[in-house]
Write a protein that holds these residues in place. Structure first.
Motif, mmCIF file in Angstrom:
data_model
loop_
_atom_site.group_PDB
_atom_site.id
_atom_site.type_symbol
_atom_site.label_atom_id
_atom_site.label_comp_id
_atom_site.label_asym_id
_atom_site.label_seq_id
_atom_site.Cartn_x
_atom_site.Cartn_y
_atom_site.Cartn_z
ATOM 1 N N ALA A 129 53.873 -14.144 -43.355
ATOM 2 C CA ALA A 129 52.519 -13.602 -43.275
ATOM 3 C C ALA A 129 52.479 -12.181 -42.725
ATOM 4 O O ALA A 129 51.462 -11.741 -42.201
ATOM 5 N N GLY A 171 51.295 -19.455 -34.706
ATOM 6 C CA GLY A 171 50.916 -18.938 -33.391
ATOM 7 C C GLY A 171 49.622 -18.149 -33.446
ATOM 8 O O GLY A 171 49.025 -17.955 -34.513
ATOM 9 N N GLU A 172 49.190 -17.679 -32.288
ATOM 10 C CA GLU A 172 47.967 -16.876 -32.202
ATOM 11 C C GLU A 172 48.184 -15.545 -32.923
ATOM 12 O O GLU A 172 49.223 -14.901 -32.756
ATOM 13 N N GLY A 173 47.223 -15.119 -33.720
ATOM 14 C CA GLY A 173 47.261 -13.800 -34.336
ATOM 15 C C GLY A 173 48.065 -13.695 -35.626
ATOM 16 O O GLY A 173 48.239 -12.601 -36.158
ATOM 17 N N VAL A 209 49.454 -12.197 -48.494
ATOM 18 C CA VAL A 209 49.588 -13.523 -47.864
ATOM 19 C C VAL A 209 48.747 -14.540 -48.632
ATOM 20 O O VAL A 209 49.181 -15.668 -48.891
ATOM 21 N N THR A 236 50.124 -7.649 -46.385
ATOM 22 C CA THR A 236 48.670 -7.443 -46.364
ATOM 23 C C THR A 236 47.966 -8.798 -46.516
ATOM 24 O O THR A 236 48.569 -9.772 -47.009
ATOM 25 N N PRO A 237 46.696 -8.872 -46.132
ATOM 26 C CA PRO A 237 45.969 -10.136 -46.338
ATOM 27 C C PRO A 237 46.041 -10.617 -47.794
ATOM 28 O O PRO A 237 46.197 -11.821 -48.034
ATOM 29 N N LYS A 281 45.640 -16.947 -39.418
ATOM 30 C CA LYS A 281 45.126 -18.243 -39.905
ATOM 31 C C LYS A 281 43.652 -18.168 -40.281
ATOM 32 O O LYS A 281 43.257 -18.645 -41.346
ATOM 33 N N SER A 282 42.831 -17.590 -39.398
ATOM 34 C CA SER A 282 41.385 -17.576 -39.682
ATOM 35 C C SER A 282 41.104 -16.726 -40.911
ATOM 36 O O SER A 282 40.302 -17.113 -41.784
ATOM 37 N N THR A 283 41.770 -15.574 -40.992
ATOM 38 C CA THR A 283 41.592 -14.679 -42.140
ATOM 39 C C THR A 283 41.972 -15.408 -43.432
ATOM 40 O O THR A 283 41.225 -15.392 -44.425
ATOM 41 N N ARG A 313 42.521 -7.339 -32.114
ATOM 42 C CA ARG A 313 41.381 -8.271 -32.183
ATOM 43 C C ARG A 313 40.748 -8.514 -30.817
ATOM 44 O O ARG A 313 39.539 -8.525 -30.681
ATOM 45 N N ASP A 345 41.474 -24.735 -39.471
ATOM 46 C CA ASP A 345 42.277 -23.785 -38.696
ATOM 47 C C ASP A 345 42.888 -24.572 -37.525
ATOM 48 O O ASP A 345 42.185 -24.856 -36.559
HETATM 49 N N1 ADP Z 1 47.766 -9.717 -43.171
HETATM 50 C C1 ADP Z 1 47.205 -9.036 -42.161
HETATM 51 N N2 ADP Z 1 47.565 -7.773 -41.888
HETATM 52 C C2 ADP Z 1 46.998 -7.082 -40.859
HETATM 53 N N3 ADP Z 1 46.047 -7.582 -40.031
HETATM 54 C C3 ADP Z 1 45.655 -8.858 -40.242
HETATM 55 C C4 ADP Z 1 46.207 -9.642 -41.302
HETATM 56 N N4 ADP Z 1 45.630 -10.868 -41.259
HETATM 57 C C5 ADP Z 1 44.759 -10.853 -40.226
HETATM 58 N N5 ADP Z 1 44.759 -9.648 -39.628
HETATM 59 C C6 ADP Z 1 43.969 -9.226 -38.442
HETATM 60 O O1 ADP Z 1 44.712 -9.674 -37.302
HETATM 61 C C7 ADP Z 1 43.844 -10.275 -36.340
HETATM 62 C C8 ADP Z 1 44.250 -11.744 -36.166
HETATM 63 O O2 ADP Z 1 43.977 -12.443 -37.377
HETATM 64 P P1 ADP Z 1 43.301 -13.889 -37.364
HETATM 65 O O3 ADP Z 1 43.025 -14.275 -38.773
HETATM 66 O O4 ADP Z 1 42.159 -13.925 -36.394
HETATM 67 O O5 ADP Z 1 44.548 -14.757 -36.791
HETATM 68 P P2 ADP Z 1 44.646 -16.192 -36.145
HETATM 69 O O6 ADP Z 1 43.452 -16.987 -36.643
HETATM 70 O O7 ADP Z 1 45.943 -16.736 -36.642
HETATM 71 O O8 ADP Z 1 44.633 -15.997 -34.662
HETATM 72 C C9 ADP Z 1 42.428 -10.083 -36.844
HETATM 73 O O9 ADP Z 1 41.896 -8.912 -36.254
HETATM 74 C C10 ADP Z 1 42.604 -9.901 -38.362
HETATM 75 O O10 ADP Z 1 41.593 -9.111 -38.923
#
Ligand code: ADP
Ligand code: TYD
Length: 209
Positions: free
Chosen positions: A189, A12-14, A196, A192-193, A17-19, A150, A96
């Motif tokens: 997920a 889902g959103e948030g 994951v 922490t980044p 995935k991008s990170t 975000r 992504d």
């Molecule tokens: N493991 C994590 N813990 C806390 N914040 C995170 C984590 N992974 C990503 N974020 C933050 O959460 C927000 C959404 O992450 P993002 O990678 O853009 O998700 P998606 O691509 O799935 O929508 C961003 O601001 C990112 O920096």
């Protein structure tokens, strides 16, 4: 030449995935691999134009079938011009979202059958599937919190749909992962980044050896 690979990140959103896509690409490059990072809808000029039409909150929006066709059209251009050529020259493609998003959103969320989504994918992209689909999962409240950090309170046309729609999307993703355990890795997920990322690298062990 190394063998080209195709990895998709889903969820889902948030969920991150991008990170995780960025972290994975860096780790693969550090191993000397050519990596192409891309996203859906988008990745080519034409597909990015379709993305703008799909996600804009202006106008009356699309019906479920027109929406599914537009995602399939964007994907067809992306696969033809960017993904297949990259895999063919031996690159790793880190994408992504891919067709499992259409199955979950336009299928699970929007009500088209899985056969209908896959028929569009057969026509558009000759049915190309990732070697591995990484399904990132977090509790909905965690994703909402990350999204509000975000994006504030802005959402695109699909992200802004109601909680019941997004619940059907999440359930559909889990069904697909259970039905095809060889093609999916489910990664919790909520950590922490770096935590994951460790899960992501662990799930790729078979492809990296
Ligand atoms: N493991 C994590 N813990 C806390 N914040 C995170 C984590 N992974 C990503 N974020 C933050 O959460 C927000 C959404 O992450 P993002 O990678 O853009 O998700 P998606 O691509 O799935 O929508 C961003 O601001 C990112 O920096
Ligand atoms: C690729 C794809 C995306 N989508 C939706 C999911 C997202 O709401 C939106 C855009 O995706 P994205 O920009 O990846 O959103 P996020 O980073 O917040 O996860 O498009 C579909 O409905 N079907 C699809 O086939």
């Amino acid at each position: 030449m190394t063998q080209g690979r195709f990895i998709a990140l889903e969820g889902g959103e948030g969920v991150g995935k991008s990170t995780q896509g960025r972290m994975l690409a860096d780790a693969l490059r550090a191993r000397g691999l050519e990596v192409v990072t891309t996203r859906e809808p988008g990745g080519t000029t034409g597909a990015e134009a379709i993305r703008a039409m799909l996600l804009s909150t202006e106008g009356e929006g699309w019906g479920a079938r027109a929406e599914a066709l537009l995602f399939a059209a964007a994907r067809a251009d992306h696969v033809d011009k960017l993904i297949r050529p990259a895999i063919a020259r031996g690159a790793w493609v880190v994408c992504d979202r891919f067709v499992d998003s259409s199955r979950a959103y336009q299928g699970g969320g929007g009500g088209l059958t899985d056969d209908e989504i896959m028929a569009l994918h057969t026509i558009g992209s000759a049915g190309l599937l990732p070697d591995l689909t990484l399904l990132l999962t977090v509790e909905p409240e965690v994703a909402t919190e990350r999204l509000s950090l975000r994006d504030g309170d802005s959402a695109d046309r699909i992200g802004g749909r109601d909680a019941a729609y997004h619940r059907r999307v999440a359930e559909a993703f889990m069904r697909f992962a259970q039905a095809e355990p060889g093609r999916f890795a489910v990664i919790e997920a909520g950590g922490t980044p770096d935590d994951v990322h460790a899960g992501v690298i662990g799930s790729l062990a078979g492809l990296l050896s």
